[in-house]
Motif scaffolding. Structure first.
Motif, PDB file in Angstrom:
ATOM      1  N   ALA A 271       0.974  -1.147  -0.068  1.00 42.34           N
ATOM      2  CA  ALA A 271      -0.187   0.001  -0.033  1.00 42.34           C
ATOM      3  C   ALA A 271       0.928   1.276  -0.029  1.00 42.34           C
ATOM      4  N   VAL A 272       0.543   2.107  -0.770  1.00 46.27           N
ATOM      5  CA  VAL A 272       1.029   3.375  -0.816  1.00 46.27           C
ATOM      6  C   VAL A 272       0.450   4.556  -0.668  1.00 46.27           C
ATOM      7  N   PHE A 273       0.547   5.633   0.425  1.00 44.03           N
ATOM      8  CA  PHE A 273      -0.240   6.662   0.794  1.00 44.03           C
ATOM      9  C   PHE A 273       0.680   7.838   0.360  1.00 44.03           C
ATOM     10  N   ARG A 274      -0.112   8.750  -0.534  1.00 43.20           N
ATOM     11  CA  ARG A 274       0.473   9.765  -1.281  1.00 43.20           C
ATOM     12  C   ARG A 274       0.401  10.966  -0.225  1.00 43.20           C
ATOM     13  N   LEU A 275       1.345  11.567   0.303  1.00 40.34           N
ATOM     14  CA  LEU A 275       1.528  12.779   1.135  1.00 40.34           C
ATOM     15  C   LEU A 275       2.154  13.805   0.527  1.00 40.34           C
ATOM     16  N   GLY A 276       1.371  14.948   0.722  1.00 37.47           N
ATOM     17  CA  GLY A 276       1.752  16.169   0.311  1.00 37.47           C
ATOM     18  C   GLY A 276       2.331  17.092   1.413  1.00 37.47           C
ATOM     19  N   ILE A 277       3.341  17.768   1.382  1.00 41.13           N
ATOM     20  CA  ILE A 277       3.866  18.700   2.234  1.00 41.13           C
ATOM     21  C   ILE A 277       4.159  20.122   1.808  1.00 41.13           C
ATOM     22  N   VAL A 278       3.777  21.439   2.195  1.00 40.32           N
ATOM     23  CA  VAL A 278       4.086  22.369   2.004  1.00 40.32           C
ATOM     24  C   VAL A 278       5.468  22.740   2.048  1.00 40.32           C
ATOM     25  N   ASN A 279       5.985  23.519   0.991  1.00 36.57           N
ATOM     26  CA  ASN A 279       7.677  24.041   1.358  1.00 36.57           C
ATOM     27  C   ASN A 279       7.941  24.617   2.801  1.00 36.57           C
ATOM     28  N   GLY A 280       8.889  24.252   3.323  1.00 35.05           N
ATOM     29  CA  GLY A 280       9.162  25.101   4.421  1.00 35.05           C
ATOM     30  C   GLY A 280       8.366  24.497   5.774  1.00 35.05           C
ATOM     31  N   ALA A 281       7.621  23.370   5.820  1.00 33.17           N
ATOM     32  CA  ALA A 281       7.029  23.165   6.963  1.00 33.17           C
ATOM     33  C   ALA A 281       7.928  22.715   8.088  1.00 33.17           C
ATOM     34  N   PRO A 282       7.908  22.447   9.281  1.00 33.92           N
ATOM     35  CA  PRO A 282       8.536  22.005  10.017  1.00 33.92           C
ATOM     36  C   PRO A 282       9.278  20.590   9.837  1.00 33.92           C
ATOM     37  N   GLN A 283      10.405  20.138   9.976  1.00 36.89           N
ATOM     38  CA  GLN A 283      11.132  19.082   9.470  1.00 36.89           C
ATOM     39  C   GLN A 283      10.376  17.627  10.355  1.00 36.89           C
ATOM     40  N   TRP A 284       9.959  17.962  11.306  1.00 34.96           N
ATOM     41  CA  TRP A 284       9.298  16.803  12.174  1.00 34.96           C
ATOM     42  C   TRP A 284       7.845  16.427  11.806  1.00 34.96           C
TER      43      TRP A 284
ATOM     44  N   ASP B 215      -9.147  11.668  11.519  1.00 39.73           N
ATOM     45  CA  ASP B 215      -9.628  11.334  12.684  1.00 39.73           C
ATOM     46  C   ASP B 215      -8.522  11.405  13.595  1.00 39.73           C
ATOM     47  N   ALA B 216      -7.351  10.976  13.350  1.00 39.59           N
ATOM     48  CA  ALA B 216      -6.129  11.278  14.269  1.00 39.59           C
ATOM     49  C   ALA B 216      -5.637  12.524  14.167  1.00 39.59           C
ATOM     50  N   LEU B 217      -5.874  13.019  13.131  1.00 34.36           N
ATOM     51  CA  LEU B 217      -5.164  14.645  12.879  1.00 34.36           C
ATOM     52  C   LEU B 217      -6.136  15.707  13.461  1.00 34.36           C
ATOM     53  N   SER B 218      -7.307  15.471  13.567  1.00 30.57           N
ATOM     54  CA  SER B 218      -8.119  16.305  13.836  1.00 30.57           C
ATOM     55  C   SER B 218      -8.055  17.117  15.272  1.00 30.57           C
ATOM     56  N   GLY B 219      -7.418  16.331  16.010  1.00 29.19           N
ATOM     57  CA  GLY B 219      -7.052  16.551  17.368  1.00 29.19           C
ATOM     58  C   GLY B 219      -5.888  17.485  17.607  1.00 29.19           C
ATOM     59  N   GLY B 220      -5.131  17.994  16.384  1.00 30.21           N
ATOM     60  CA  GLY B 220      -4.082  18.585  16.164  1.00 30.21           C
ATOM     61  C   GLY B 220      -2.738  17.807  16.615  1.00 30.21           C
ATOM     62  N   LEU B 221      -1.576  18.349  16.148  1.00 31.74           N
ATOM     63  CA  LEU B 221      -0.438  17.919  16.488  1.00 31.74           C
ATOM     64  C   LEU B 221       0.340  18.925  17.080  1.00 31.74           C
ATOM     65  N   ARG B 222       0.963  18.473  18.251  1.00 31.80           N
ATOM     66  CA  ARG B 222       2.065  19.427  19.337  1.00 31.80           C
ATOM     67  C   ARG B 222       3.188  19.685  18.661  1.00 31.80           C
ATOM     68  N   LEU B 223       3.560  21.068  18.157  1.00 29.94           N
ATOM     69  CA  LEU B 223       4.511  21.408  17.572  1.00 29.94           C
ATOM     70  C   LEU B 223       5.605  21.028  18.773  1.00 29.94           C
ATOM     71  N   ALA B 224       6.900  20.612  17.919  1.00 27.45           N
ATOM     72  CA  ALA B 224       7.870  19.904  18.787  1.00 27.45           C
ATOM     73  C   ALA B 224       8.994  21.133  18.485  1.00 27.45           C
ATOM     74  N   SER B 225       9.811  21.070  19.344  1.00 26.41           N
ATOM     75  CA  SER B 225      11.227  21.673  19.350  1.00 26.41           C
ATOM     76  C   SER B 225      12.089  21.074  18.600  1.00 26.41           C
ATOM     77  N   ASP B 226      12.081  19.826  18.500  1.00 23.99           N
ATOM     78  CA  ASP B 226      13.014  18.971  17.882  1.00 23.99           C
ATOM     79  C   ASP B 226      13.073  19.123  16.233  1.00 23.99           C
TER      80      ASP B 226
END
Length: 297
Positions: free
Chosen positions: A91-104, A286-297
């Motif tokens: 299975a392949v999940f196609r993920l797009g990420i905006v330029n300059g997003a946090p590396q984590w 469903d998992a992402l709707s709760g938000g992701l904590r910004l990490a310092s790493d």
């Protein structure tokens, strides 16, 4: 009518030229022309108006083009979803990420994916927020992370997942660099270098609006460019400033200072197609709707 014939017709309708469509399909022009005539006989009327310099769609051709695209898209989704269940390791999940997003951020999303479907492979595509919206619209990614605000087609939707504080980026030689934080009123005498508006119009305008709401008399530079080019230029322009996250402080020759008393915030969102039937995507939303904590790493 076969899927293969629908693909042939869509190619001709998009190229509006038999030879170019045949080259795209890796078949001969006579074979392609014969297949289109077979379709026309089946539907009972002409789909194309043939001319010396190309073709045009008839009214019937316009209807078939819309329907054919939907059928081909549904067939592709059916194959992809069935393969994901039958061969979960492929299975392949196609993920797009905006330029300059946090590396984590992509790593965190990939971990969520693999926790829900072990063995899933992640195909990563980067680009501007506008690029990500277009990729979603064409069903070339399953999920896209972009910056808000952004204009999306009606069949696309999103959920905010993380905020990131922006501040002022500048050369170490800039007089403002001596302060621990910056009041917006102090940046009015400094030329502001922004990324090109065409890359993300809504985000560009939102940043300027937030600065002006905070009392900054912004003097916008004509040097519109990418964010990476801005970081390269600022050390050479001690009198200029830019807008970025604290992550930019790691760039040699630059410093980052927060805006006070009201910080400048940018929001990242996960966007997807509302008509998707991908079960893995639904669990991810469903998992992402709760938000992701910004990490310092």
């Amino acid at each position: 009518m076969e899927l293969r014939q629908l693909r042939y017709f869509v190619a001709v309708a998009e190229e509006l030229h038999f030879r170019r469509a045949a080259e795209r399909l890796f078949i001969s022009t006579p074979t392609l022309s014969q297949q289109i005539r077979t379709i026309e006989r089946e539907v009972g009327g002409p789909l194309l108006i043939r001319g010396n310099h190309g073709v045009e769609l008839t009214a019937a051709g316009e209807v078939l083009l819309k329907t054919a695209r939907n059928v081909l898209e549904a067939a592709e989704i059916a194959v992809r979803e069935t393969r994901a269940v039958a061969q979960p390791g492929n299975a392949v999940f196609r993920l797009g990420i905006v330029n300059g997003a946090p590396q984590w951020l992509p790593g965190r999303i990939e971990a969520l994916l693999k926790a829900r479907q072990p063995g899933v492979k992640v195909s990563l595509t980067t680009g501007t927020s506008g690029d990500q919206a277009r990729l979603l619209d064409r069903d070339e990614v399953d999920l896209a992370v972009l910056r808000l605000p952004v204009r999306l087609a009606e069949h696309l939707t999103y959920t905010p997942i993380a905020d990131e504080e922006l501040g002022i980026v500048m050369s170490r030689e800039n007089p403002l660099a001596a302060a621990g934080s910056i009041e917006p009123a102090r940046i009015g005498d400094h030329e502001l270098i922004m990324f090109a508006r065409d890359a993300a119009p809504e985000v560009h305008d939102s940043v300027l609006e937030q600065l002006r709401e905070r009392g900054a008399a912004v003097v916008l530079s004509d040097s519109a460019m990418s964010h990476a080019q801005m970081l390269q230029l600022l050390p050479l322009r001690p009198e200029a400033i830019g807008v970025g996250s604290a992550r930019t402080a790691s760039t040699p020759g630059l410093v980052w200072r927060p805006l006070q008393p009201r910080p400048l915030v940018i929001t990242y969102a996960a966007a997807w197609r509302t008509n998707t039937r991908n079960p893995l995507l639904h669990t991810m939303v469903d998992a992402l709707s709760g938000g992701l904590r910004l990490a310092s790493d």
